[in-house]
Design a protein around this motif. Structure first.
Motif, PDB file in Angstrom:
ATOM      1  N   ASP A 169      13.126   6.393  12.477  1.00  0.00           N
ATOM      2  CA  ASP A 169      13.800   5.549  11.661  1.00  0.00           C
ATOM      3  C   ASP A 169      12.582   5.085  10.615  1.00  0.00           C
ATOM      4  OD1 ASP A 169      16.375   5.202  12.430  1.00  0.00           O
ATOM      5  OD2 ASP A 169      15.890   3.509  13.957  1.00  0.00           O
ATOM      6  N   THR A 170      12.726   4.988   9.555  1.00  0.00           N
ATOM      7  CA  THR A 170      11.768   4.928   8.417  1.00  0.00           C
ATOM      8  C   THR A 170      11.980   3.704   7.521  1.00  0.00           C
ATOM      9  OG1 THR A 170      12.896   6.277   6.753  1.00  0.00           O
ATOM     10  CG2 THR A 170      11.390   7.250   8.429  1.00  0.00           C
ATOM     11  N   TYR A 171      11.100   3.026   7.228  1.00  0.00           N
ATOM     12  CA  TYR A 171      10.953   1.807   6.155  1.00  0.00           C
ATOM     13  C   TYR A 171      10.150   2.148   5.175  1.00  0.00           C
ATOM     14  CZ  TYR A 171      13.030  -0.100  10.377  1.00  0.00           C
ATOM     15  OH  TYR A 171      13.703  -0.248  11.508  1.00  0.00           O
ATOM     16  N   PRO A 172      10.564   3.014   4.251  1.00  0.00           N
ATOM     17  CA  PRO A 172       9.657   3.333   3.008  1.00  0.00           C
ATOM     18  C   PRO A 172       9.182   2.453   2.020  1.00  0.00           C
ATOM     19  CG  PRO A 172      11.706   3.998   2.833  1.00  0.00           C
ATOM     20  CD  PRO A 172      11.966   3.298   3.920  1.00  0.00           C
ATOM     21  N   PHE A 173       8.119   2.529   1.607  1.00  0.00           N
ATOM     22  CA  PHE A 173       7.284   1.629   0.453  1.00  0.00           C
ATOM     23  C   PHE A 173       6.417   2.364  -0.308  1.00  0.00           C
ATOM     24  CE2 PHE A 173       4.669   1.038   4.375  1.00  0.00           C
ATOM     25  CZ  PHE A 173       3.358   1.097   3.637  1.00  0.00           C
ATOM     26  N   ARG A 174       6.142   1.875  -1.636  1.00  0.00           N
ATOM     27  CA  ARG A 174       5.529   2.671  -2.536  1.00  0.00           C
ATOM     28  C   ARG A 174       4.234   1.560  -2.715  1.00  0.00           C
ATOM     29  NH1 ARG A 174       7.165   5.868  -7.651  1.00  0.00           N
ATOM     30  NH2 ARG A 174       7.222   7.504  -6.344  1.00  0.00           N
ATOM     31  N   VAL A 175       3.104   2.343  -2.883  1.00  0.00           N
ATOM     32  CA  VAL A 175       2.020   1.541  -3.160  1.00  0.00           C
ATOM     33  C   VAL A 175       1.195   2.034  -4.374  1.00  0.00           C
ATOM     34  CG1 VAL A 175      -0.579   1.015  -2.367  1.00  0.00           C
ATOM     35  CG2 VAL A 175       1.509   1.389  -0.662  1.00  0.00           C
ATOM     36  N   GLU A 176       1.153   1.034  -5.489  1.00  0.00           N
ATOM     37  CA  GLU A 176       0.515   1.479  -6.842  1.00  0.00           C
ATOM     38  C   GLU A 176      -1.185   1.345  -6.466  1.00  0.00           C
ATOM     39  OE1 GLU A 176      -0.151  -0.032 -11.349  1.00  0.00           O
ATOM     40  OE2 GLU A 176       1.619  -0.581 -10.106  1.00  0.00           O
ATOM     41  N   MET A 177      -1.787   2.397  -6.695  1.00  0.00           N
ATOM     42  CA  MET A 177      -3.259   2.745  -6.341  1.00  0.00           C
ATOM     43  C   MET A 177      -4.142   1.747  -7.532  1.00  0.00           C
ATOM     44  SD  MET A 177      -2.707   4.531  -3.506  1.00  0.00           S
ATOM     45  CE  MET A 177      -4.400   5.384  -3.304  1.00  0.00           C
ATOM     46  N   GLU A 178      -5.247   1.835  -7.171  1.00  0.00           N
ATOM     47  CA  GLU A 178      -6.302   0.996  -7.988  1.00  0.00           C
ATOM     48  C   GLU A 178      -7.353   2.043  -8.331  1.00  0.00           C
ATOM     49  OE1 GLU A 178      -7.236  -2.858  -6.587  1.00  0.00           O
ATOM     50  OE2 GLU A 178      -4.943  -3.312  -6.276  1.00  0.00           O
ATOM     51  N   LEU A 179      -7.774   1.860  -9.809  1.00  0.00           N
ATOM     52  CA  LEU A 179      -8.970   2.621 -10.123  1.00  0.00           C
ATOM     53  C   LEU A 179     -10.203   1.877  -9.746  1.00  0.00           C
ATOM     54  CD1 LEU A 179      -9.972   5.171 -11.608  1.00  0.00           C
ATOM     55  CD2 LEU A 179     -10.371   4.003 -13.551  1.00  0.00           C
ATOM     56  N   THR A 180     -11.017   2.309  -8.945  1.00  0.00           N
ATOM     57  CA  THR A 180     -12.216   1.512  -8.408  1.00  0.00           C
ATOM     58  C   THR A 180     -13.704   2.152  -9.057  1.00  0.00           C
ATOM     59  OG1 THR A 180     -10.872   1.587  -6.221  1.00  0.00           O
ATOM     60  CG2 THR A 180     -13.104   0.868  -6.251  1.00  0.00           C
ATOM     61  N   LEU A 181     -14.234   1.309  -9.359  1.00  0.00           N
ATOM     62  CA  LEU A 181     -15.631   1.434  -9.973  1.00  0.00           C
ATOM     63  C   LEU A 181     -16.805   0.898  -9.323  1.00  0.00           C
ATOM     64  CD1 LEU A 181     -13.030   0.472 -12.341  1.00  0.00           C
ATOM     65  CD2 LEU A 181     -14.555   1.937 -14.001  1.00  0.00           C
ATOM     66  N   HIS A 182     -18.026   1.308  -9.898  1.00  0.00           N
ATOM     67  CA  HIS A 182     -19.083   0.551  -9.690  1.00  0.00           C
ATOM     68  C   HIS A 182     -19.371  -0.491 -10.476  1.00  0.00           C
ATOM     69  CE1 HIS A 182     -23.574  -0.489  -9.142  1.00  0.00           C
ATOM     70  NE2 HIS A 182     -23.566   0.290  -7.904  1.00  0.00           N
ATOM     71  N   PRO A 183     -19.800  -1.642 -10.082  1.00  0.00           N
ATOM     72  CA  PRO A 183     -19.916  -2.722 -10.898  1.00  0.00           C
ATOM     73  C   PRO A 183     -20.677  -2.610 -12.254  1.00  0.00           C
ATOM     74  CG  PRO A 183     -20.331  -3.703  -8.746  1.00  0.00           C
ATOM     75  CD  PRO A 183     -20.037  -2.149  -8.808  1.00  0.00           C
ATOM     76  N   ASP A 184     -21.650  -1.647 -12.418  1.00  0.00           N
ATOM     77  CA  ASP A 184     -22.555  -1.335 -13.600  1.00  0.00           C
ATOM     78  C   ASP A 184     -21.708  -0.231 -14.461  1.00  0.00           C
ATOM     79  OD1 ASP A 184     -24.408  -3.041 -12.486  1.00  0.00           O
ATOM     80  OD2 ASP A 184     -25.398  -1.315 -11.469  1.00  0.00           O
ATOM     81  N   ASN A 185     -20.570   0.220 -13.949  1.00  0.00           N
ATOM     82  CA  ASN A 185     -20.032   1.242 -14.702  1.00  0.00           C
ATOM     83  C   ASN A 185     -19.579   0.481 -16.099  1.00  0.00           C
ATOM     84  OD1 ASN A 185     -17.900   2.957 -15.935  1.00  0.00           O
ATOM     85  ND2 ASN A 185     -18.194   4.011 -13.762  1.00  0.00           N
ATOM     86  N   PRO A 186     -19.941   1.214 -17.245  1.00  0.00           N
ATOM     87  CA  PRO A 186     -19.627   0.636 -18.452  1.00  0.00           C
ATOM     88  C   PRO A 186     -18.081   0.573 -18.875  1.00  0.00           C
ATOM     89  CG  PRO A 186     -21.078   2.327 -18.815  1.00  0.00           C
ATOM     90  CD  PRO A 186     -20.510   2.453 -17.392  1.00  0.00           C
TER      91      PRO A 186
END
Length: 312
Positions: free
Chosen positions: A158-175
């Motif tokens: 039995d399945t309960y599907p869901f969809r996750v929107e991913m996030e772009l992750t950066l170092h704080p010093d990245n321009p």
């Protein structure tokens, strides 16, 4: 010989308390009732159980030997009775949950801890693994509840599907942090830390860059989102990461931005379709689905309708 358990209980309680009065209070029956049960047991065993000395009942040597055997039986049944009570009150039992790696760092342990606070006698079996193995474990009955990525590999789930929107992750010093939303065009020269080529986030990110006509610069390949985040924190590049893991990471040294077009990861909560869930598992499943719904938009959240136990 026809010894009844109630007779053994009366003997056990009298032996421990030293009086018929104490045994009666312990078992919640009358003193004549205790005396009658002891007399029945003496007739069955054909030896005297107690001698009365100064108002107390002193066990005979034969009673001492009998007590050693009876003690295990009586205490064992008491434990069974307590286990039944705990299960009726949903205080005891075992919670069996398996999860893919991303949600096992923070999200699942915190949710299980929240669930366990009102159930101090509950034991917990929790493991993290790759999604295919999580499905295999739930199918085989090793775990009652699983959280994994699609596709579904077994029909008997039995399945309960869901969809996750991913996030772009950066170092704080990245321009690139100066932008509110990042796109393939803005990230064209940026090194990416990525999952293996078979992972859905890898395929979907590659397709986004190909559709935009922008080369995709993949620098580090690894197999866990947690590893990808560590590389981001070391300034090795950027990564498309799971919000469940990011929300519970306390190490800091990263920022996130939405990515357009959105990169989604399709996931599901799974249970066996051939075995009924325990009452404990049903309660945790409801909590898990609600909590997932708090993190992601309602349109992507798993269904909340749980199958009735009788229909399983």
């Amino acid at each position: 010989m026809s010894i009844r358990f109630r007779q053994l209980q009366a003997f056990h309680a009298t032996y421990e308390t030293g009086t018929v009065t104490g045994a009666a209070a312990l078992l919640g029956i009358s003193q004549p009732g205790i005396s009658n049960l002891l007399a029945q047991l003496e007739r069955e065993t054909r030896f005297k159980l107690f001698e009365r000395v100064k108002g107390r009942l002193i066990p005979t040597p034969e009673a001492g030997v009998l007590f050693q055997e009876v003690d295990t039986v009586v205490r064992g049944l008491d434990h069974v009775g307590q286990a039944v009570t705990d299960l009726q009150n949903k205080q005891g039992g075992q919670l069996q949950v398996a999860s893919q790696h991303a949600m096992s760092f923070g999200f699942m342990p915190k949710l299980i801890a929240q669930f366990a606070r009102a159930r101090p006698d509950m034991s917990i079996s929790f493991q993290s693994q790759y999604s295919s193995k999580v499905q295999e474990w739930v199918m085989s009955g090793l775990f009652e509840i699983g959280v994994c990525e699609t596709p579904q590999l077994y029909d008997a789930l039995d399945t309960y599907p869901f969809r996750v929107e991913m996030e772009l992750t950066l170092h704080p010093d990245n321009p690139l942090t100066r932008y509110d939303i990042l796109t393939p065009a803005l990230c064209g020269s940026e090194p990416f830390i990525v999952m293996g080529p078979d992972h859905m986030t890898h395929r979907r990110t590659r397709e986004a860059f190909e559709s935009a006509g922008v080369p995709w610069n993949t620098r580090v390949h690894t197999h866990l989102f947690k590893n990808m985040l560590s590389f981001v924190q070391e300034g090795m590049g950027v990564a498309i990461l799971d919000p469940f893991m990011l929300a519970h990471d306390e190490s800091g040294s990263f920022v996130t931005r939405p990515f357009a077009p959105a990169i989604h990861m399709d996931m599901m909560v799974i249970t066996s379709a051939t075995r009924p869930l325990s009452a404990l598992a049903r309660d945790f499943l409801a909590l898990l689905l609600d909590e997932i719904g708090r993190v992601i938009p309602s349109s992507d959240a798993p269904g909340r309708l749980l199958p009735p136990a009788a229909a399983r």
